[in-house]
Design a protein around this motif. Sequence first.
Motif, mmCIF file in Angstrom:
data_model
loop_
_atom_site.group_PDB
_atom_site.id
_atom_site.type_symbol
_atom_site.label_atom_id
_atom_site.label_comp_id
_atom_site.label_asym_id
_atom_site.label_seq_id
_atom_site.Cartn_x
_atom_site.Cartn_y
_atom_site.Cartn_z
ATOM 1 N N ARG A 196 0.932 -1.150 -0.026
ATOM 2 C CA ARG A 196 0.101 0.126 0.099
ATOM 3 C C ARG A 196 0.894 1.261 0.006
ATOM 4 O O ARG A 196 0.567 2.295 -0.583
ATOM 5 N N TRP A 224 -10.245 -4.379 1.779
ATOM 6 C CA TRP A 224 -9.254 -4.316 0.536
ATOM 7 C C TRP A 224 -9.910 -3.616 -0.729
ATOM 8 O O TRP A 224 -9.327 -2.882 -1.332
ATOM 9 N N ARG A 267 -9.667 0.266 -2.159
ATOM 10 C CA ARG A 267 -8.511 0.405 -3.203
ATOM 11 C C ARG A 267 -8.425 1.610 -4.043
ATOM 12 O O ARG A 267 -7.409 1.850 -5.099
ATOM 13 N N LYS A 268 -9.212 2.451 -3.790
ATOM 14 C CA LYS A 268 -9.164 4.001 -4.384
ATOM 15 C C LYS A 268 -9.492 5.008 -3.221
ATOM 16 O O LYS A 268 -10.090 4.666 -2.177
#
Length: 260
Positions: free
Chosen positions: A40, A190, A194-195
């Motif tokens: 990440r 997750w 993700r954005k």
Amino acid sequence: MIRIPELDPALFRLGSFEVRWYGFMYAAGFLCAWLLGRFRARQSWRGWTPVQMDDILSWLIVGLLLGARIGYVVFYDPMHFLAHPADIPAVWKGGMSFHGGAIGVFLAAWLFAKKTGKTLLDVGDFIVPLAPPGLFFGRLGNFINSELVGRPSSLPWAVLYPGPDGDVPRHPSQLYEAGLEGLLLFALLWFYSRKPRPRGAVSGAFLLLYGCFRFLAEFFREPDAQLGFVAFNWMSMGQALCLPMVAAGAWLLLRKPRQG
């Protein structure tokens, strides 16, 4: 019914040195958190560096372990530890509280945020998707150690734990929690993170989802013998501690974020 064999609590021994299953599961959880956090941190839009990830992980380990143990002492068996204070550091005998660990992680994240100039919600949004794998491995450790067992059940997948009541089939509640709080929670967080999301939204999703999953799973888990039900003749301590988590998570998701 499935009979669970009595397993050695030590995964392996080298002379007087031994590695216990539960310690191994904690190590596996921290390793997963580090690898996922490094991944990440390489995404520049998150505003983190791999070095910061390495730094905060050490803070979180200390906060989690201290908080989980102190939380168990305070929430689940305070009278015993008041009478036997020498047992407080004896973590090898069992007794770690997720909710206490969450408070310890919160304090560690707050201190890290103060040190680095980040906001607490920015730190929370980054780290909470890293937690479910550790929860998964922790519940597997509970199952291997035959602790925090489920309530009696007649379902085909009920298990017979080793011990004095080994003839009572029970829900494998630790595996239910591993699936809900570990695998499913990880997949949802997750995907959701993700954005870019509004500040605090990922933290809120974690609090809300974990609180709901744990509240549900507690219906299949035997209440702690020293506490029993703490309210309404059906609510366990774990469920009671989930209520403020659900409320805080819902507030973070529904609030209107401040600009800037």
